[in-house]
Design a protein around this motif. Structure first.
Motif, PDB file in Angstrom:
ATOM      1  N   ASN A 143       0.827  -1.207   0.000  1.00 22.94           N
ATOM      2  CA  ASN A 143       0.000   0.000   0.000  1.00 22.94           C
ATOM      3  C   ASN A 143       0.859   1.254   0.000  1.00 22.94           C
ATOM      4  O   ASN A 143       2.010   1.185   0.420  1.00 22.94           O
ATOM      5  CB  ASN A 143      -0.896   0.001   1.255  1.00 22.94           C
ATOM      6  N   CYS A 164      -6.051  -5.897  -4.427  1.00 22.59           N
ATOM      7  CA  CYS A 164      -6.694  -5.501  -3.175  1.00 22.59           C
ATOM      8  C   CYS A 164      -7.892  -6.416  -3.001  1.00 22.59           C
ATOM      9  O   CYS A 164      -8.492  -6.837  -3.982  1.00 22.59           O
ATOM     10  CB  CYS A 164      -7.166  -4.053  -3.264  1.00 22.59           C
ATOM     11  N   ASP A 165      -8.209  -6.704  -1.753  1.00 14.13           N
ATOM     12  CA  ASP A 165      -9.357  -7.584  -1.514  1.00 14.13           C
ATOM     13  C   ASP A 165     -10.682  -6.828  -1.520  1.00 14.13           C
ATOM     14  O   ASP A 165     -11.739  -7.436  -1.651  1.00 14.13           O
ATOM     15  CB  ASP A 165      -9.193  -8.283  -0.158  1.00 14.13           C
ATOM     16  N   ASN A 193      -7.567   2.402  -6.581  1.00 10.87           N
ATOM     17  CA  ASN A 193      -7.532   1.549  -5.397  1.00 10.87           C
ATOM     18  C   ASN A 193      -8.095   2.305  -4.185  1.00 10.87           C
ATOM     19  O   ASN A 193      -7.758   3.470  -3.962  1.00 10.87           O
ATOM     20  CB  ASN A 193      -6.095   1.105  -5.120  1.00 10.87           C
ATOM     21  N   HIS A 194      -8.944   1.649  -3.420  1.00 11.18           N
ATOM     22  CA  HIS A 194      -9.611   2.244  -2.252  1.00 11.18           C
ATOM     23  C   HIS A 194     -10.422   3.492  -2.644  1.00 11.18           C
ATOM     24  O   HIS A 194     -10.604   4.393  -1.842  1.00 11.18           O
ATOM     25  CB  HIS A 194      -8.604   2.575  -1.126  1.00 11.18           C
TER      26      HIS A 194
HETATM   27 MN    MN Z   1      -6.503  -2.749  -0.131  1.00  6.62          MN
END
Ligand code: MN
Ligand code: G6P
Length: 439
Positions: A143, A164-165, A193-194
Motif C-alpha cells: 500500500n 486488493c481484496d 484503489n480504495h
Molecule cells: Mn486494499
C-alpha cells in the motif's frame, strides 16, 4: 508444468501465512521469503512450517535477507512490504490527526506520507526485478497499492499487477445480499484503489442493483449497506468501496479517532508485537498464536469506523485474489478479476499510464481491462483529483522536491490547505528518516 517459484517480499509479514495457506495444494512448488528483518522471517517461518506439516506436496520454503538472491529464478514476485513497519503507520495516522485531518494508512495525509517513503524503495525493487527476473510476474499488495503499482509499472510495464481484496469482497457481499451465488451475475465496478464504486449487477439484460437499493432489509444485510446507509446509497445510485467512508464522513471519523485515543496503527503495533513475541517463544505453538492474532485483527477491522463485526466466513481475502491471478497466468485460463492495472484507454477521464482499479480478464498474457468499463459519474471529479495527488507524490519522490510533496498534500481534498500541508510535511519529515531525501 515446470516447477514454479513464488518470491514474497515482506516475507516476515503477518499475512504471509494466509498466502501460504492458499498455496497448499496449488501449482506453486517453492516459496522464497525475503525480508529486511531476519527475526520476523524466522517467526513467520515457524508458522509456515506448522501449516505444511502433514500436507503432501506443500511448497518448500526458504528465507533470505538478500534481495538479489531472493529474486533470482522467480516466476512470481509478491511485494507486500511496509517501509518503517507499523511504527511508520502509527506516525502516518497520528501526525495527520494532530493536524485535525483524517489519520488513515492509505487515504489522505497518511497515505501520502506512506507513499512518499515507499515509492523510492519500490522503484529500487522494480529496477532490481527488471535486471534479475525480467520474466517474472509481479503482484503488488504494498500500500498505497494503486500509487505503488504505478511507480513500479514505470519499470516493469504491465508485468506488475496490483491487488486488493476490497472490490471483490464488495462484489461478493452485494451478490449475497441479492441472494445470488458468486459468479452468477456480472458486477460493474471502477475507480482507483480504495476509491471505487459498484455501479451495476448485470444478469442478462437486467440490472439488479436498483432492486437492492430499493430494499432496506437487504441493504442492512451487508457491510457497505450499513456503513453508508440506505438513504445515501439511494441518492448515489451506486455502492461505494468501504474506503469512500473516509471521504464522505471525514469529520465524524476524525472525532471518533480522537475520542478513541488510539489509532488502528497504535492498536496493531501493540497487538503485533505481542504476537511476534509469542511466535518466537521457545516451545510455543506458533500456528495457534498466529491464528488467534488473525482472528482478533479481522474482528476489529474498521471497528472505529463503525463497521461492527466483519462476516468473512466465506473467505475470499486478498490471498485468494492473488492465487486466482497467478493461476490464470500460469495455466493461461481466462479469469475475470478486479485489479490495479494501467488504464490503456479504459476510463476516458484518465491517461493511458494511470493505474486504475477495474474489472480485467487475466490469462497467460497478463491482465487486460474490460473495455466497456465506466466510472461512476458522481465519482469522476474525485478520481481525477486523487490521481493528480498521486502524480504529485510520484514526482516529489522522483525529484526529491519537498515543495512538490507539500503540493501533493495540499491538493488532496481531505487536506485542501497549503499551510496545513506545509506543517504536515514538516512533522512527517521530523519523525520519518526515510523522508530525509525531500529537500
Ligand atoms: Mn486494499
Ligand atoms: C483491507 C485493505 C488493505 C489494508 C487492510 C488493512 O484489507 O484492502 O489494503 O491493508 O484492509 O487492515 P488492517 O487490519 O491492517 O487495519
Amino acid at each position: 508444468m515446470p516447477t514454479k517459484r513464488l518470491v514474497i517480499l515482506g516475507g516476515g509479514g503477518f499475512r504471509v501465512p494466509l498466502v501460504y495457506g492458499a498455496l497448499l495444494g496449488s501449482f506453486v512448488d517453492e516459496v522464497v521469503l525475503h525480508d529486511v528483518d531476519a527475526s520476523r522471517l524466522a517467526a513467520i517461518g515457524r508458522v509456515l512450517h506448522a501449516q505444511a506439516a502433514g500436507v503432501p506436496g506443500a511448497p518448500a520454503v526458504r528465507g533470505t535477507t538478500d534481495l538479489t538472491e531472493a529474486l533470482t529464478g522467480a516466476d512470481f514476485v509478491f511485494s507486500a512490504i511496509r517501509v518503517h513497519g507499523l511504527e511508520g503507520r502509527v506516525i502516518d495516522e497520528r501526525v495527520a490527526l494532530d493536524e485535525g485531518v483524517l489519520g488513515q494508512e492509505t487515504v489522505g495525509a497518511g497515505g501520502i506520507a506512506y507513499g512518499l517513503r515507499t515509492v523510492p524503495v519500490v522503484r529500487a525493487i522494480a529496477r532490481r526485478i527488471s535486471l534479475v527476473a525480467p520474466e517474472a510476474w509481479v503482484i503488488n499488495f504494498t500500500n498505497p497499492a494503486g500509487l505503488v503499482t504505478e511507480a513500479m509499472a514505470a519499470h516493469l510495464g504491465d508485468r506488475v499487477i496490483g491487488i486488493c481484496d476490497s472490490p471483490s469482497a464488495l462484489a461478493r457481499r452485494v451478490l449475497r445480499a441479492l441472494g445470488l451465488a458468486p459468479g452468477t451475475a456480472e458486477v460493474e465496478y471502477a475507480g482507483l484503489n480504495h476509491l471505487g464504486w459498484l455501479t451495476a449487477v448485470r444478469q442478462g439484460e437486467q440490472d439488479l442493483l436498483p432492486r437492492l437499493l430499493a430494499d432496506r432489509a437487504r441493504l442492512g444485510s451487508f457491510e457497505e449497506g450499513r456503513l453508508f446507509g440506505a438513504e445515501r446509497l439511494r441518492a448515489l445510485g451506486a455502492v461505494p468501496n468501504e474506503y469512500l467512508h473516509y471521504y464522505y464522513d471525514q469529520q465524524a471519523l476524525v472525532r471518533a479517532s480522537l475520542a478513541a485515543g488510539e489509532t488502528r496503527g497504535e492498536f496493531l503495533l501493540k497487538q503485533q508485537r505481542e504476537c511476534y513475541t509469542r511466535l518466537t517463544a521457545p516451545g510455543g505453538d506458533a500456528f495457534s498464536a498466529w491464528q488467534a492474532a488473525l482472528g482478533q485483527r479481522n474482528a476489529t477491522y474498521m471497528a472505529m469506523e463503525g463497521l461492527g463485526e466483519r462476516d468473512d466466513a466465506e473467505g475470499g481475502g486478498y490471498e485468494d485474489v492473488a492465487l486466482a491471478l497467478m493461476r490464470a497466468i500460469a495455466r493461461d485460463e481466462p479469469t475475470p478479476l478486479i485489479l490495479n492495472v494501467r488504464n490503456r484507454g479504459t476510463l476516458p477521464e484518465l491517461d493511458d499510464d494511470a493505474v486504475v482499479e477495474v474489472p480485467c480478464v487475466v490469462d497467460g498474457a497478463g491482465a487486460r481491462p474490460v473495455p466497456s468499463t465506466r466510472l461512476f459519474p458522481g465519482g469522476a471529479d474525485l478520481v481525477r483529483r486523487i490521481k493528480s495527488t498521486e502524480r504529485a507524490v510520484l514526482e516529489a519522490s522522483a525529484t526529491g522536491s519537498r515543495a512538490l510533496a507539500v503540493r501533493a498534500m495540499a491538493s488532496h481534498p481531505l487536506i485542501d490547505s497549503v499551510p496545513v500541508a506545509r506543517r504536515l510535511v514538516a512533522a512527517y519529515q521530523e519523525r520519518l528518516p526515510e523522508l530525509g531525501y525531500l529537500t
